[in-house]
Design an enzyme around this catalytic site. Structure first.
Site, PDB file in Angstrom:
ATOM      1  N   SER A 112       0.828  -1.204   0.000  1.00  0.00           N
ATOM      2  CA  SER A 112       0.000   0.000   0.000  1.00  0.00           C
ATOM      3  C   SER A 112       0.868   1.261   0.000  1.00  0.00           C
ATOM      4  CB  SER A 112      -0.950  -0.052   1.206  1.00  0.00           C
ATOM      5  OG  SER A 112      -1.938   0.941   1.127  1.00  0.00           O
ATOM      6  N   HIS A 135      -2.481  -1.247  -4.806  1.00  0.00           N
ATOM      7  CA  HIS A 135      -3.945  -1.239  -4.920  1.00  0.00           C
ATOM      8  C   HIS A 135      -4.473   0.191  -4.861  1.00  0.00           C
ATOM      9  CE1 HIS A 135      -4.510  -0.226  -0.697  1.00  0.00           C
ATOM     10  NE2 HIS A 135      -3.659  -1.179  -0.371  1.00  0.00           N
TER      11      HIS A 135
END
Length: 228
Positions: A112, A135
Site C-alpha cells: 500500500s 492497490h
C-alpha cells in the site's frame, strides 16, 4: 561506564524510534539506520496491540539527519502493511528530499503506502521473498459529501501514482493497470509483486539483502564525497 551508557542510549533509541547509527567503529561511513515497521501511524493512534511507525517520530529524525554533518547516508528497512496515506506520503517526500545518499531495503513486505516509501530512496532493494501490494486508495468511515470525497480519493491516488513513477522505473500507466487488476487479490483489486517481479516491473532497483544494501550505500557515499 561510557560504553554502557552509549549502549543504553542506543537501546532506548531503537525502542522509541526504531533508529540507530551504524558508525562502523569509526572505520566506515557513518550510516543512519531507520526502520519503518508495522502500520504507518498518522494523526490517529493505532490500537495498542498493533506494531506501528509513528511519523511524528521519524520526521524530526530525518530533519536531524539532514542537519548532521557527521552522518554520511541513510539505510531504510521496511516491513509494513501500509497505513495512513498522508503520513506515509509525508515520510516518503521527506526521504526523497534528503541531500545525503539513501538506500531502502524491503523485508517481508512494503504494501500500500509502503510503495512510495520503498521507492523514495535513491536506490532500492527487496529480498527474494519480499512482497509489494499495489492497490487503489481505500477509505473507511462515513462521508458527508460522497462525490467530493471520491474526487479527493482520486486526487490522493494520483499523487501516489505520480510519486512512484517519478522515483522508480515504472510508468504511471503500468501502475494504474496493476492497481486495477481484478485477478490477483481475493475480493479486491490490485497486484501482489514478489521480489523478482517488483524488479522486473521497475518498482524496485535490485533484489538483495542487508549486505548488498550496505555495500551499495557505502559506494554511493564514496562517490558523493568524491564529487564534493
Amino acid at each position: 561506564m561510557k560504553e554502557y551508557e552509549k549502549q543504553q542510549a542506543e537501546n532506548e533509541e531503537i525502542k522509541e524510534t526504531g533508529t540507530i547509527s551504524l558508525d562502523g567503529n569509526g572505520k566506515k561511513p557513518n550510516i543512519q539506520l531507520l526502520t519503518i515497521i508495522g502500520e504507518i501511524e498518522g494523526h490517529e493512534a493505532v490500537s495498542g496491540n498493533t506494531k506501528a511507525t509513528k511519523y511524528e517520530h521519524l520526521l524530526p529524525k530525518l530533519a536531524a539527519v539532514e542537519d548532521n554533518d557527521e552522518i554520511d547516508g541513510v539505510l531504510i528497512l521496511l516491513n509494513t502493511l501500509g497505513g495512513d496515506v498522508e503520513a506515509g506520503l509525508a515520510l516518503a517526500e521527506m526521504i526523497a528530499s534528503l541531500s545525503k545518499p539513501t538506500v531502502s531495503l524491503v523485508l517481508g513486505g512494503s504494501h500500500s503506502i509502503g510503495g512510495p516509501l520503498a521507492v523514495s530512496a535513491d536506490y532500492s532493494f527487496i529480498v527474494p521473498s519480499g512482497t509489494m501490494i499495489i492497490h487503489p486508495v481505500r477509505s473507511t468511515g462515513m462521508f458527508i459529501g460522497v462525490i467530493q470525497s471520491y474526487r479527493n480519493m482520486e486526487k490522493t491516488q494520483e499523487r501516489i501514482i505520480r510519486f512512484i513513477a517519478e522515483h522508480s522505473n515504472i510508468t504511471k500507466e503500468r501502475i494504474e493497470k496493476l492497481m486495477l487488476d481484478s485477478t490477483q487479490l481475493v475480493k479486491d483489486v490490485g497486484t501482489l509483486l514478489e521480489g523478482e517481479e517488483a524488479v522486473k516491473e521497475g518498482m524496485i532497483d535490485e533484489v538483495g539483502g542487508i549486505h548488498q544494501a550496505l555495500m551499495k550505500l557505502r559506494s554511493m557515499i564514496k562517490d558523493s564525497k568524491k564529487n564534493c
